[in-house]
Design an enzyme around this catalytic site. Structure first.
Site, PDB file in Angstrom:
ATOM      1  N   ARG A 262       0.844  -1.185   0.000  1.00  0.00           N
ATOM      2  CA  ARG A 262       0.000   0.000   0.000  1.00  0.00           C
ATOM      3  C   ARG A 262       0.885   1.243   0.000  1.00  0.00           C
ATOM      4  O   ARG A 262       2.077   1.170   0.278  1.00  0.00           O
ATOM      5  CB  ARG A 262      -0.923  -0.001   1.219  1.00  0.00           C
ATOM      6  CG  ARG A 262      -1.829  -1.234   1.312  1.00  0.00           C
ATOM      7  CD  ARG A 262      -2.652  -1.213   2.588  1.00  0.00           C
ATOM      8  NE  ARG A 262      -3.543  -2.359   2.672  1.00  0.00           N
ATOM      9  CZ  ARG A 262      -3.242  -3.522   3.238  1.00  0.00           C
ATOM     10  NH1 ARG A 262      -2.028  -3.693   3.772  1.00  0.00           N
ATOM     11  NH2 ARG A 262      -4.099  -4.512   3.275  1.00  0.00           N
ATOM     12  N   LYS A 287      -2.442  -1.278   8.667  1.00  0.00           N
ATOM     13  CA  LYS A 287      -3.783  -1.617   9.118  1.00  0.00           C
ATOM     14  C   LYS A 287      -3.824  -2.059  10.577  1.00  0.00           C
ATOM     15  O   LYS A 287      -4.881  -2.071  11.198  1.00  0.00           O
ATOM     16  CB  LYS A 287      -4.349  -2.739   8.233  1.00  0.00           C
ATOM     17  CG  LYS A 287      -4.579  -2.343   6.776  1.00  0.00           C
ATOM     18  CD  LYS A 287      -5.832  -1.527   6.641  1.00  0.00           C
ATOM     19  CE  LYS A 287      -6.169  -1.302   5.177  1.00  0.00           C
ATOM     20  NZ  LYS A 287      -7.437  -0.579   4.999  1.00  0.00           N
ATOM     21  N   HIS A 356      -4.055   1.883  -6.257  1.00  0.00           N
ATOM     22  CA  HIS A 356      -4.462   0.574  -5.742  1.00  0.00           C
ATOM     23  C   HIS A 356      -4.631  -0.459  -6.850  1.00  0.00           C
ATOM     24  O   HIS A 356      -4.737  -1.659  -6.574  1.00  0.00           O
ATOM     25  CB  HIS A 356      -5.784   0.718  -4.972  1.00  0.00           C
ATOM     26  CG  HIS A 356      -5.909  -0.213  -3.807  1.00  0.00           C
ATOM     27  ND1 HIS A 356      -5.105  -0.128  -2.695  1.00  0.00           N
ATOM     28  CD2 HIS A 356      -6.745  -1.259  -3.580  1.00  0.00           C
ATOM     29  CE1 HIS A 356      -5.442  -1.070  -1.829  1.00  0.00           C
ATOM     30  NE2 HIS A 356      -6.421  -1.775  -2.343  1.00  0.00           N
ATOM     31  N   ARG A 359      -2.334  -3.439  -6.666  1.00  0.00           N
ATOM     32  CA  ARG A 359      -2.705  -4.534  -5.765  1.00  0.00           C
ATOM     33  C   ARG A 359      -3.730  -5.441  -6.447  1.00  0.00           C
ATOM     34  O   ARG A 359      -3.694  -6.663  -6.298  1.00  0.00           O
ATOM     35  CB  ARG A 359      -3.265  -3.984  -4.448  1.00  0.00           C
ATOM     36  CG  ARG A 359      -2.173  -3.579  -3.476  1.00  0.00           C
ATOM     37  CD  ARG A 359      -2.747  -3.017  -2.186  1.00  0.00           C
ATOM     38  NE  ARG A 359      -3.539  -3.959  -1.425  1.00  0.00           N
ATOM     39  CZ  ARG A 359      -3.047  -4.892  -0.604  1.00  0.00           C
ATOM     40  NH1 ARG A 359      -1.732  -5.018  -0.454  1.00  0.00           N
ATOM     41  NH2 ARG A 359      -3.842  -5.680   0.078  1.00  0.00           N
ATOM     42  N   HIS A 382      -4.202  -9.907   3.879  1.00  0.00           N
ATOM     43  CA  HIS A 382      -5.569  -9.752   4.363  1.00  0.00           C
ATOM     44  C   HIS A 382      -5.747 -10.622   5.602  1.00  0.00           C
ATOM     45  O   HIS A 382      -5.326 -11.778   5.610  1.00  0.00           O
ATOM     46  CB  HIS A 382      -6.583 -10.176   3.295  1.00  0.00           C
ATOM     47  CG  HIS A 382      -6.645  -9.224   2.140  1.00  0.00           C
ATOM     48  ND1 HIS A 382      -7.049  -9.612   0.869  1.00  0.00           N
ATOM     49  CD2 HIS A 382      -6.370  -7.896   2.045  1.00  0.00           C
ATOM     50  CE1 HIS A 382      -7.014  -8.573   0.058  1.00  0.00           C
ATOM     51  NE2 HIS A 382      -6.602  -7.532   0.734  1.00  0.00           N
ATOM     52  N   TYR A 391     -11.870 -10.712  -5.161  1.00  0.00           N
ATOM     53  CA  TYR A 391     -11.099 -10.860  -6.387  1.00  0.00           C
ATOM     54  C   TYR A 391     -11.482 -12.113  -7.177  1.00  0.00           C
ATOM     55  O   TYR A 391     -11.018 -12.292  -8.296  1.00  0.00           O
ATOM     56  CB  TYR A 391      -9.600 -10.945  -6.063  1.00  0.00           C
ATOM     57  CG  TYR A 391      -9.053  -9.678  -5.440  1.00  0.00           C
ATOM     58  CD1 TYR A 391      -8.717  -8.589  -6.231  1.00  0.00           C
ATOM     59  CD2 TYR A 391      -8.861  -9.592  -4.074  1.00  0.00           C
ATOM     60  CE1 TYR A 391      -8.212  -7.437  -5.665  1.00  0.00           C
ATOM     61  CE2 TYR A 391      -8.361  -8.445  -3.496  1.00  0.00           C
ATOM     62  CZ  TYR A 391      -8.037  -7.363  -4.292  1.00  0.00           C
ATOM     63  OH  TYR A 391      -7.545  -6.233  -3.732  1.00  0.00           O
TER      64      TYR A 391
END
Length: 411
Positions: A262, A287, A356, A359, A382, A391
């Protein structure tokens, strides 16, 4: 023939009100490796400000942000001084904000007294960190939302929750009709978090909680599409063609495309996070308060090494990517990462802005290569495979292109 005095920027004036601080200011600018021309403009702006302070009978210890704004609005735009001064309000504002930071760092002027809202936000942020363990970026975003919510909601130096009513709360969250559902959910989440914090302090917040709207979540109609292998190769090549910081830009794009980092993770990557001997990299996630160990691809490591050796300025900063303009050697911000990608888009003539998407590209490639979902989630870092499942939804358009005809169907 020497330039007339009234046509040169004034950088010396022992009689000026701020002259005693010019030496400290110059030392700060020199340490930041500001260009000589920029230093002259900053000192001229400081002396210009000093003349205005003397005319208004304002002592140096009373300088603050409000004072600077008043100078720029009253005098900066309509200057009639006989000597030459920087004409750009942006230059003058930058100079005086830097001066303010130097004077406060040296305790030559007092720091601003936090008002009731800022005191409340400081306590709220501490609770977010110590009790809920949220990352600094998440805390910053939620405090920004609550700062706007509490604007004007104080009495005798205290924030008063009773000044909030359900209709005001709902109007604040919903905003105008152009606000997207995702934005409403984010604002509502911050407000809901703040009300939980106030409930822990003993406040009755049930009537406010019921007023928080909960927009329905509708998955995007289109799958998040990444770049094709050809497009990705074109993008990486475009980052190496132009500019004094092309090696930094290429290394940044490699981190985005190869590691799926990120934007903030790129800015926080340090030299100590890279294990060159074992080919590993520790990713400081934004995160939560944890780090993830990932393999460092050879092409990514080579791009970073090519930046570190010939192009990266000499600095004591441990972050991998640092500024190449004053203050030189300081860590870059998220805007620098975004600009690196946007310039590559512009060179290719692409009408794109998203960072993004890289990603999405790496996730889509893994899914198309039949990598198990749990492994894709590990690469994307994640915490839940539910996030990664976005996805791998069925793409009806692509599926119909490869569908076989029904046996016996002659149509």
């Amino acid at each position: 023939m020497p330039t007339p005095t009234h046509l040169r920027l004034r950088t010396e004036d022992p009689a000026n009100l701020l002259w005693p601080f010019v030496g400290l200011f110059l030392e700060h600018l020199s340490q930041g490796r500001y260009h000589e021309t920029r230093r002259r403009k900053y000192i001229a702006s400081t002396l210009h400000f000093g003349d205005w302070l003397r005319a208004r009978r304002i002592a140096p210890e009373n300088i603050d942000e409000k004072c600077i704004r008043r100078f720029l609005s009253e005098h900066g735009s309509g200057c009639t001084c006989t000597y030459k001064t920087p004409s750009s309000p942006i230059i003058m504002r930058a100079a005086l904000n830097n001066l303010l930071r130097v004077l406060r760092a040296k305790s030559l002027i007092g720091s601003p007294t936090p008002n009731a809202v800022e005191t409340e936000l400081s306590r709220f942020s501490s609770m977010l960190a110590e009790v809920w363990g949220l990352s600094p970026e998440t805390r910053r975003q939620r405090c920004n939302v609550i700062r706007r919510l509490l604007a004007g909601k104080r009495d005798d130096g205290r924030t008063v929750l009773g000044n909030l009513n359900p209709s005001h709360l709902r109007a604040f969250i919903m905003g105008d009709e152009r606000r997207k559902p995702a934005t409403i959910r984010n604002i509502a989440s911050a407000v809901r978090c703040y009300l939980r914090y106030r409930a822990l302090l003993g406040d009755d917040i049930h009537h406010l909680q019921r007023a928080i709207p909960t927009p329905s979540f509708k998955p995007a109609l289109e799958l998040p599409r990444g770049l094709t292998p050809i497009e990705l190769e074109q993008l990486l090549c475009a980052s190496t063609t132009e500019g004094q910081t092309c090696k930094r830009a290429h290394a940044i794009l490699r981190c985005l495309a190869d590691l799926g980092l990120r934007t903030l993770e790129v800015t926080r990557l340090t030299l100590d996070d890279i294990d060159w001997q074992n080919g590993l990299v520790r990713v400081p996630t934004v995160k939560a308060r944890r780090s993830d160990i990932m393999p460092l691809p050879a092409v990514t490591g080579e791009a970073i090494a090519n930046y570190l050796v010939p192009e990266r300025p000499a600095t004591d900063c441990r972050e991998v990517f640092v500024r190449h303009i004053a203050p030189i050697g300081e860590p870059i911000g998220r805007r620098a990462v975004q600009r690196s990608l946007h310039k590559a888009y512009q060179r290719l003539g692409w009408n794109r802005t998203r960072v993004h998407i890289l990603r999405h590209t790496i996730a889509s490639k893994l899914v198309n290569d039949a990598v198990p979902l749990k492994q894709v989630a590990d690469v994307m870092r994640h915490r839940s495979v539910v996030t990664t499942a976005g996805y791998v939804r069925v793409d009806q358009a692509r599926l119909s292109a490869v569908a076989l005809p029904w046996p016996g169907d002659n149509s």
